[in-house]
Design a protein around this motif. Structure first.
Motif, PDB file in Angstrom:
ATOM      1  N   THR A 301      -5.032   7.404  -4.323  1.00  0.00           N
ATOM      2  CA  THR A 301      -5.932   6.781  -3.242  1.00  0.00           C
ATOM      3  C   THR A 301      -4.891   6.443  -1.960  1.00  0.00           C
ATOM      4  N   ALA A 302      -3.911   6.079  -2.291  1.00  0.00           N
ATOM      5  CA  ALA A 302      -2.929   5.926  -0.886  1.00  0.00           C
ATOM      6  C   ALA A 302      -2.722   7.108  -0.042  1.00  0.00           C
ATOM      7  N   GLU A 303      -2.655   8.222  -0.765  1.00  0.00           N
ATOM      8  CA  GLU A 303      -2.456   9.381  -0.077  1.00  0.00           C
ATOM      9  C   GLU A 303      -3.639   9.960   0.642  1.00  0.00           C
ATOM     10  N   ARG A 304      -5.051   9.673  -0.096  1.00  0.00           N
ATOM     11  CA  ARG A 304      -6.285   9.936   0.569  1.00  0.00           C
ATOM     12  C   ARG A 304      -6.314   9.034   1.850  1.00  0.00           C
ATOM     13  N   ILE A 305      -6.257   7.768   1.950  1.00  0.00           N
ATOM     14  CA  ILE A 305      -6.392   6.962   2.970  1.00  0.00           C
ATOM     15  C   ILE A 305      -5.125   7.339   4.132  1.00  0.00           C
ATOM     16  N   GLY A 306      -3.985   7.799   3.808  1.00  0.00           N
ATOM     17  CA  GLY A 306      -2.841   7.832   4.604  1.00  0.00           C
ATOM     18  C   GLY A 306      -1.995   6.511   4.732  1.00  0.00           C
ATOM     19  N   ILE A 307      -2.004   5.822   3.771  1.00  0.00           N
ATOM     20  CA  ILE A 307      -0.987   4.749   3.718  1.00  0.00           C
ATOM     21  C   ILE A 307       0.120   4.893   2.546  1.00  0.00           C
ATOM     22  N   SER A 308       0.948   4.043   2.708  1.00  0.00           N
ATOM     23  CA  SER A 308       2.069   4.008   1.573  1.00  0.00           C
ATOM     24  C   SER A 308       1.482   3.381   0.391  1.00  0.00           C
ATOM     25  N   TYR A 309       2.078   3.527  -0.654  1.00  0.00           N
ATOM     26  CA  TYR A 309       1.821   2.805  -1.966  1.00  0.00           C
ATOM     27  C   TYR A 309       1.860   1.324  -1.730  1.00  0.00           C
ATOM     28  N   GLU A 310       3.011   0.845  -1.156  1.00  0.00           N
ATOM     29  CA  GLU A 310       3.305  -0.540  -0.852  1.00  0.00           C
ATOM     30  C   GLU A 310       2.032  -1.177  -0.180  1.00  0.00           C
ATOM     31  N   GLU A 311       1.725  -0.451   0.865  1.00  0.00           N
ATOM     32  CA  GLU A 311       0.526  -0.816   1.662  1.00  0.00           C
ATOM     33  C   GLU A 311      -0.534  -1.169   0.908  1.00  0.00           C
ATOM     34  N   LEU A 312      -0.852  -0.281   0.156  1.00  0.00           N
ATOM     35  CA  LEU A 312      -2.105   0.062  -0.827  1.00  0.00           C
ATOM     36  C   LEU A 312      -2.058  -1.395  -1.911  1.00  0.00           C
ATOM     37  N   MET A 313      -0.835  -1.484  -2.272  1.00  0.00           N
ATOM     38  CA  MET A 313      -0.615  -2.802  -3.220  1.00  0.00           C
ATOM     39  C   MET A 313      -0.773  -3.791  -2.663  1.00  0.00           C
ATOM     40  N   LYS A 314      -0.276  -4.094  -1.497  1.00  0.00           N
ATOM     41  CA  LYS A 314      -0.705  -5.277  -0.749  1.00  0.00           C
ATOM     42  C   LYS A 314      -2.127  -5.828  -0.659  1.00  0.00           C
ATOM     43  N   THR A 315      -2.819  -4.696  -0.476  1.00  0.00           N
ATOM     44  CA  THR A 315      -4.334  -4.941  -0.301  1.00  0.00           C
ATOM     45  C   THR A 315      -5.033  -5.246  -1.755  1.00  0.00           C
ATOM     46  N   ILE A 316      -4.646  -4.315  -2.752  1.00  0.00           N
ATOM     47  CA  ILE A 316      -5.322  -4.464  -3.968  1.00  0.00           C
ATOM     48  C   ILE A 316      -4.899  -5.137  -4.870  1.00  0.00           C
ATOM     49  N   SER A 317      -3.605  -5.695  -4.993  1.00  0.00           N
ATOM     50  CA  SER A 317      -3.020  -6.583  -5.862  1.00  0.00           C
ATOM     51  C   SER A 317      -3.633  -8.010  -6.268  1.00  0.00           C
ATOM     52  N   PRO A 318      -3.680  -8.479  -5.045  1.00  0.00           N
ATOM     53  CA  PRO A 318      -4.492 -10.003  -5.248  1.00  0.00           C
ATOM     54  C   PRO A 318      -5.976  -9.904  -5.446  1.00  0.00           C
ATOM     55  N   LEU A 319      -6.637  -8.913  -5.117  1.00  0.00           N
ATOM     56  CA  LEU A 319      -7.953  -8.592  -5.535  1.00  0.00           C
ATOM     57  C   LEU A 319      -7.927  -8.624  -7.307  1.00  0.00           C
TER      58      LEU A 319
END
Ligand SMILES: [Zn+2]
Length: 345
Positions: A301-319
């Motif tokens: 997912t991170a690769e497809r959107i073009g963001i880092s793994y850490e950035e992705l986790m910042k969005t999805i882990s609280p959700l």
């Protein structure tokens, strides 16, 4: 005629075509001209942000649409059975609607409450508990909508494959307004609990929305034998149908909508919708088995959107935490209601 188990009069009369999926090699029927069977990983979800149904329904509205449709088509409506399957000594929890009628109806000891019948059965399953909140689609508690018919050898024939597929097709197209060309029916084989038979998986915009099983055989010490009673055993995912009708980013958003929003407000979480949509699509196309699969979904997912793994986790882990709270609270509430006493032993 194709020589298939599913050369149904309904398919022939409506002009369905039978094709073979070049990716998974399975055969499927459709009115549309599709290159594959449509089930992930052969294809991805296409309903997010673009629902194939003409009605957006809440969970309780979808349940009523379903039960009402089958009631209008000659089925008796049966109330849900308890989550604890007290009438059986081989299982603890009710995990599918057919559990309600095993073993006593299926072995002919008692009559079903109606024949045919329709039900939305509350179920709990804990085998996917680690995936809850992370995949967009797994729950510990869910409702299985179903229509069942029991055809006794010496009794009245109710219906079998033809009428089952016809009713399913009409429910999605007439009642929910789905374009008939979008429905795909994959030929499969089903086995479970000592019974077996052919089945079709019903695929709509990349999601398996229902499975239609035709129980015909039972396993005996002398091998597989025809059953005295043939049984229509269907399962329609209430949460999935609701999700597809709303076309939102995950099944949790569709099912727990206002509660998710309330928790987001409390936790001050404002997620990026693009991230969630891509995440659900990647997760939908992944066969979830281990924690490594979750890691792979996140990386892809991170690769497809073009963001880092850490950035992705910042969005999805609280959700993900919010989704888990919603799912587990609902499961606990229903289990406590049905008399399950929690214990640590
Ligand atoms: Zn395929």
């Amino acid at each position: 005629m194709t020589g298939s188990e599913f050369d149904l009069a309904f398919f022939q009369e409506k002009g369905f075509m039978r094709k073979q999926c070049p990716k998974c090699q399975r055969h499927f029927w459709s009115l549309g001209d599709w290159p594959t069977c449509g089930e992930p990983p052969c294809e991805e979800y296409t309903f997010i942000g673009n629902s194939p149904m003409n009605r957006k329904l809440e969970l309780h509205e979808m349940r009523e649409a379903y039960l009402g449709f089958f009631e209008e088509n000659g089925h008796g409506r049966v109330k849900r059975y308890p989550i604890v399957a007290r009438w059986r000594d081989d299982v603890f929890f009710t995990q599918a609607s057919i559990y309600d009628f095993q073993p006593w109806v299926l072995n002919g000891v008692i009559e079903p409450p109606y024949n045919p019948l329709t039900i939305s059965q509350t179920c709990v399953r804990f085998n996917d508990i680690d995936n809850v909140g992370k995949t967009g689609r797994h729950f510990t508690f869910f409702e299985m909508c179903a229509h069942h018919a029991f055809n006794k050898k010496d009794g009245k024939f109710i219906y079998f494959k033809d009428r089952t597929v016809e009713l399913c097709h009409r429910f999605f197209t007439e009642r929910l307004g789905t374009d008939p060309g979008k429905m795909r029916y994959i030929e499969e084989w089903w086995e479970g609990g000592g019974n077996a038979g052919p089945c079709v998986e019903v695929i709509l915009d990349g999601v398996e929305v229902a499975t239609l099983v035709f129980m015909m055989y039972r396993d005996t010490p002398d091998g597989r034998k025809p059953m005295d009673m043939t049984v229509v055993d269907t399962g329609y995912g209430l949460e999935r149908m609701t999700w597809v009708s709303q076309g939102v980013s995950s099944a949790y958003e569709a099912v727990f909508g206002p509660v998710v929003d309330w928790l987001k407000g409390l936790a001050n979480v404002e997620p990026d919708k693009t991230v969630l949509t891509e995440y659900s699509k990647v997760a939908g196309a992944t066969n979830m088995k281990t924690a490594a699969d979750v890691r792979r979904i996140r990386e892809t997912t991170a690769e497809r959107i073009g963001i880092s793994y850490e950035e992705l986790m910042k969005t999805i882990s609280p959700l993900e935490d919010i989704y888990v709270i919603c799912d587990h609270s609902r499961a606990l509430m229903l289990m406590l209601n049905d008399g399950v006493v929690p214990s640590n032993v």
